[in-house]
Design a protein around this motif. Structure first.
Motif, mmCIF file in Angstrom:
data_model
loop_
_atom_site.group_PDB
_atom_site.id
_atom_site.type_symbol
_atom_site.label_atom_id
_atom_site.label_comp_id
_atom_site.label_asym_id
_atom_site.label_seq_id
_atom_site.Cartn_x
_atom_site.Cartn_y
_atom_site.Cartn_z
ATOM 1 N N GLN A 37 -9.229 17.205 2.116
ATOM 2 C CA GLN A 37 -8.763 15.998 2.790
ATOM 3 C C GLN A 37 -9.091 14.756 1.967
ATOM 4 N N SER A 38 -10.265 14.727 1.343
ATOM 5 C CA SER A 38 -10.619 13.550 0.554
ATOM 6 C C SER A 38 -9.756 13.448 -0.701
ATOM 7 N N VAL A 39 -9.354 14.583 -1.264
ATOM 8 C CA VAL A 39 -8.469 14.560 -2.434
ATOM 9 C C VAL A 39 -7.115 13.991 -2.039
ATOM 10 N N GLN A 40 -6.574 14.452 -0.912
ATOM 11 C CA GLN A 40 -5.289 13.934 -0.447
ATOM 12 C C GLN A 40 -5.395 12.459 -0.105
ATOM 13 N N ALA A 41 -6.463 12.064 0.552
ATOM 14 C CA ALA A 41 -6.643 10.657 0.902
ATOM 15 C C ALA A 41 -6.747 9.807 -0.359
ATOM 16 N N GLY A 42 -7.459 10.302 -1.353
ATOM 17 C CA GLY A 42 -7.580 9.574 -2.615
ATOM 18 C C GLY A 42 -6.244 9.439 -3.324
ATOM 19 N N PHE A 43 -5.427 10.488 -3.249
ATOM 20 C CA PHE A 43 -4.104 10.430 -3.854
ATOM 21 C C PHE A 43 -3.275 9.333 -3.196
ATOM 22 N N TRP A 44 -3.244 9.321 -1.855
ATOM 23 C CA TRP A 44 -2.428 8.321 -1.150
ATOM 24 C C TRP A 44 -2.990 6.921 -1.343
ATOM 25 N N GLN A 45 -4.299 6.799 -1.438
ATOM 26 C CA GLN A 45 -4.902 5.490 -1.688
ATOM 27 C C GLN A 45 -4.487 4.990 -3.072
ATOM 28 N N GLY A 46 -4.503 5.879 -4.067
ATOM 29 C CA GLY A 46 -4.085 5.494 -5.415
ATOM 30 C C GLY A 46 -2.607 5.146 -5.468
ATOM 31 N N ALA A 47 -1.784 5.910 -4.746
ATOM 32 C CA ALA A 47 -0.353 5.623 -4.721
ATOM 33 C C ALA A 47 -0.087 4.272 -4.068
ATOM 34 N N GLY A 48 -0.796 3.984 -2.987
ATOM 35 C CA GLY A 48 -0.639 2.691 -2.318
ATOM 36 C C GLY A 48 -1.093 1.543 -3.207
ATOM 37 N N TYR A 49 -2.172 1.746 -3.948
ATOM 38 C CA TYR A 49 -2.665 0.719 -4.862
ATOM 39 C C TYR A 49 -1.628 0.426 -5.942
ATOM 40 N N LYS A 50 -1.055 1.480 -6.515
ATOM 41 C CA LYS A 50 -0.029 1.298 -7.553
ATOM 42 C C LYS A 50 1.194 0.578 -6.990
ATOM 43 N N LEU A 51 1.611 0.957 -5.788
ATOM 44 C CA LEU A 51 2.768 0.327 -5.165
ATOM 45 C C LEU A 51 2.499 -1.150 -4.902
ATOM 46 N N GLY A 52 1.320 -1.437 -4.383
ATOM 47 C CA GLY A 52 0.954 -2.835 -4.122
ATOM 48 C C GLY A 52 0.858 -3.645 -5.402
ATOM 49 N N SER A 53 0.297 -3.051 -6.434
ATOM 50 C CA SER A 53 0.169 -3.734 -7.713
ATOM 51 C C SER A 53 1.549 -4.039 -8.295
#
Length: 66
Positions: A37-53
């Protein structure tokens, strides 16, 4: 040869043989159960960061072009 296989086999298919590879896979499955679950959460957090950036970069470029 017998149609059901070799009767001289000391480990019939119904018995599990614990090999080093099975131990590694068992460890990996256990790690995924606890950390998956933490790996998946980290993936989505990174994807959201890239999208926001990327969105902020587009806004800056848009503001500079005006």
């Amino acid at each position: 040869m017998h149609p059901q296989g070799n009767n001289d086999d000391p480990h019939p298919p119904s018995q599990a043989v614990d090999t080093p590879d099975k131990g590694r896979f068992r460890h990996l499955r256990k790690w995924l159960r606890t950390h998956g679950q933490s790996v998946q959460a980290g993936f989505w957090q990174g994807a959201g960061y890239k999208l926001g950036s990327g969105a902020v970069s587009i806004l800056i470029l848009w503001a500079q072009s005006r």
